[in-house]
Design a protein around this motif. Structure first.
Motif, PDB file in Angstrom:
ATOM      1  N   ASN A  83       0.930  -1.144  -0.149  1.00 22.35           N
ATOM      2  CA  ASN A  83      -0.259   0.591   0.024  1.00 22.35           C
ATOM      3  C   ASN A  83       0.704   0.932  -0.379  1.00 22.35           C
ATOM      4  OD1 ASN A  83      -2.211  -2.071   0.036  1.00 22.35           O
ATOM      5  ND2 ASN A  83      -2.286  -1.579   2.285  1.00 22.35           N
ATOM      6  N   ARG A  84       2.138   1.376   0.639  1.00 22.05           N
ATOM      7  CA  ARG A  84       2.955   2.363   0.384  1.00 22.05           C
ATOM      8  C   ARG A  84       3.257   2.426  -0.675  1.00 22.05           C
ATOM      9  NH1 ARG A  84       5.593   2.876   6.902  1.00 22.05           N
ATOM     10  NH2 ARG A  84       3.093   3.247   7.647  1.00 22.05           N
ATOM     11  N   PHE A  85       3.601   1.451  -1.132  1.00 21.80           N
ATOM     12  CA  PHE A  85       4.186   2.188  -2.617  1.00 21.80           C
ATOM     13  C   PHE A  85       3.000   2.426  -3.997  1.00 21.80           C
ATOM     14  CE2 PHE A  85       8.429  -0.736  -1.644  1.00 21.80           C
ATOM     15  CZ  PHE A  85       8.822   0.121  -1.800  1.00 21.80           C
ATOM     16  N   ALA A  86       2.055   1.362  -3.582  1.00 22.83           N
ATOM     17  CA  ALA A  86       0.397   1.690  -4.418  1.00 22.83           C
ATOM     18  C   ALA A  86       0.309   3.352  -3.945  1.00 22.83           C
ATOM     19  CB  ALA A  86      -0.653   0.865  -3.707  1.00 22.83           C
ATOM     20  N   GLU A  87       1.059   3.968  -3.408  1.00 20.32           N
ATOM     21  CA  GLU A  87       0.562   5.709  -3.341  1.00 20.32           C
ATOM     22  C   GLU A  87       1.253   6.345  -4.046  1.00 20.32           C
ATOM     23  OE1 GLU A  87       1.292   6.796   0.993  1.00 20.32           O
ATOM     24  OE2 GLU A  87       0.078   5.454   1.548  1.00 20.32           O
TER      25      GLU A  87
END
Length: 579
Positions: A83-87
């Motif tokens: 999720n942090r990369f997907a941001e």
């Protein structure tokens, strides 16, 4: 047979009495002693087997719970990393490097370091390169003290994640350190796998308590628990961890049977270091763990050996006493018969005066059979004692089979060797009860009415009572679980089905609350009918509390992410309004 009878008929009467006395003494003693030895030995062996099965099943349950907890942790960490990369946007290969939107991952450690800071987990991004995958962003530190950039993922992981598109869970050597790991594929907008996300935690953080429990468990004098994998390598062992035992016949047998013992235990006997060993083993497939509980039978045979030795001593004494009695009274009878023969000879030749004188001067001729009466009385006493002894042993054995482990024989009713054997059998049961009391797992025995017949110290501690106070009380009045008096009760199920049953619930003895996993093992009579059950607890309270705390941290992290996403969304809406 006729030749034997003819020979017996031609023997002297003293010899006949000797043979008869020896038969009457040896055969009953041998039969009663053998029965006692077999019953006592069988009871101890059955109890040892039951303890080993309980231990292997308990460790398998702990292993399963640790595995499930670690998988939940890894899934949470993977979700956070993803999720942090997907941001930043969708993943892609840009300029030969992995990027999420415009955020280039290669040699950029911001996200992986934030995961370690928040969750305490190691994180890595691998970029697919030809037929392998290379670390391009990681917080894993190599032996040189630097980030392990440029190192390759292992072949089995690459095959599972890149070639097969699966998420890989397991244990792995990550730059020289044992870790519990998870790998999942990174896919671009076209669904092509361009890399791998990795999270991991040190193995000791997850399985340390389990290893400690295994290593600290001692069974008898020389028994212990150990874990071996399908390659024959000892994963956990008190002294031989890391060694490979794959060439041993008993190890090959356990490995061959592993898929047959995933939800049960199997017994195996083998020779180890010149001594007999007995083990029960079960298999936990997700970790490739063969969990083994082994003992030296000699550790538990002491009371039985004492009983056997007592039987031999009694038999020898009986033979000696019987021979003495037979010889003495046989000779007495023989002398009396000789006197009668001499008297008959005198009468035969007409020496009536001599016969009268022989009767007058020979007291043996005029006295009754006092010695014979004493022998008769002695044998009557022997038979009665043997019968009382047999009844006492039968009663003790029957009570033990029915689970009444508080029953003991009254040695005061017997003398000498008989009292010694009764006390030896009492000591055997005391030793078995002592082993049960020493087990740190709560256990108790009930009848079909759920009245407690025996309780060990661990169960009394959980119930806030003493073993003596618990006897006679209903188990559901003491532990007050959610399964009590319902069809979920494992003890009720096992008595109804005639086989072991298990369940998990909460126990609330004396206003305390425990999360427990427990199993009921039926106690069967000689006809195979269930007459009670033995119940074992495993306290899951700490594990469940740890799971609840982990879930709380996950919920907090998700709430934080949702909050940050809300701020970004509000900022975007404000920017659009300004435009």
């Amino acid at each position: 047979m006729s030749d034997v009878m003819n020979r017996f008929s031609s023997m002297k009467i003293g010899t006949k009495i000797l043979i008869i006395c020896l038969i009457l003494v040896i055969i009953p003693s041998l039969v009663i002693g053998s029965v006692s030895y077999i019953i006592a030995s069988g009871a101890i062996n059955d109890q040892v087997d039951s303890n080993l099965v309980t231990l292997t099943n308990g460790i398998q349950s702990m292993t399963s719970q640790s595995y499930d907890l670690s998988k939940t942790k890894l899934d949470s960490d993977l979700n956070l990393l993803r999720n942090r990369f997907a941001e930043y946007g969708a993943p892609s290969i840009t300029g030969g490097k992995i990027a999420y939107g415009s955020h280039v991952v290669n040699d950029n450690f911001e996200v992986v370091d934030s995961v370690e800071a928040d969750m305490g987990s190691k994180a890595t991004v691998f970029q697919k390169s030809g037929t392998t995958a290379i670390r391009v962003s990681t917080n894993v530190i190599g032996a040189d003290g630097k980030r392990a950039i440029g190192t390759e993922v292992s072949g089995p992981v690459y095959d599972a994640v890149v070639n097969k598109g699966q998420t890989y869970y397991g244990m792995a050597d990550v730059v020289g350190r044992k870790m519990v790991v998870a790998y999942e594929p990174i896919k671009n907008a076209r669904g092509e796998i361009i890399g791998i996300l990795f999270v991991g935690v040190p193995e000791d953080n997850v399985y340390g308590p389990l290893k400690q429990e295994i290593l600290s468990s001692k069974i008898g004098e020389n028994g212990y628990l150990y874990v071996i994998n399908s390659q024959g390598t000892l994963v956990i062992h008190p002294t031989l961890t890391g060694e490979n035992m794959g060439d041993e016949d008993f190890v090959r047998q356990m490995i061959a049977d592993k898929n047959l013992v995933t939800d049960t235990s199997k017994k195996i006997s083998y020779l180890w270091e010149g001594k007999d060993a007995v083990a029960f083993y079960t298999y936990f497939a997700p970790l490739d763990y063969l969990i083994v509980a082994r003992v030296n039978p000699a550790d538990f045979s002491g009371p039985v050996d004492n009983l056997r030795n007592a039987i031999i001593i009694i038999l020898i004494i009986s033979i000696g006493v019987g021979s003495f009695i037979a010889l003495r009274f046989g000779n007495t009878i023989a002398r009396r018969m000789g006197d009668l023969v001499e008297l008959g000879r005198k009468v035969m030749v007409g020496d009536f005066a001599g016969a009268a004188m022989e009767i007058d001067k020979n007291e043996r001729m005029v006295t009754g059979g006092d010695e014979i009466g004493e022998v008769s009385e002695a044998f009557t006493g022997v038979v009665n004692n043997i019968q009382l002894f047999s009844n006492a042993i039968t009663a003790i054995s029957a009570d033990a089979v029915h689970g009444k482990l508080t029953s003991r024989g009254d040695a005061g009713k017997f003398q000498g060797g008989y009292a010694t054997m009764i006390q030896g059998l009492n000591n055997t049961i005391n030793a078995v009860v002592g082993h049960l009391d020493a087990i740190p797992v709560p256990a108790f025995i009930i009848n079909k009415d759920y009245a407690i017949l025996y309780a060990n110290k661990a169960s009394a501690t959980m119930a806030g009572s003493s073993p003596k106070e618990m006897v006679g009380q209903k188990c559901y009045d003491l532990f007050k679980t959610g399964d009590c008096r319902t069809g979920k009760c494992a003890s009720g199920q096992c008595m109804a089905a005639g086989r072991m049953a298990s369940s998990e619930t909460q126990a609330t003895p004396k206003d305390k609350q425990y999360d427990i996993a427990y199993s009921g093992v039926p106690i069967l009579d000689e006809n195979g009918n269930a007459i009670g059950a033995m119940e074992f607890f495993t306290d899951l309270t700490d594990i469940r509390e740890a799971a609840r705390q982990a879930q709380g941290r996950i919920d907090n992290a998700l709430a934080f992410i949702n909050g940050e996403m809300g701020k970004i969304q509000n900022g975007t809406e404000q920017a659009n309004a300004n435009v």
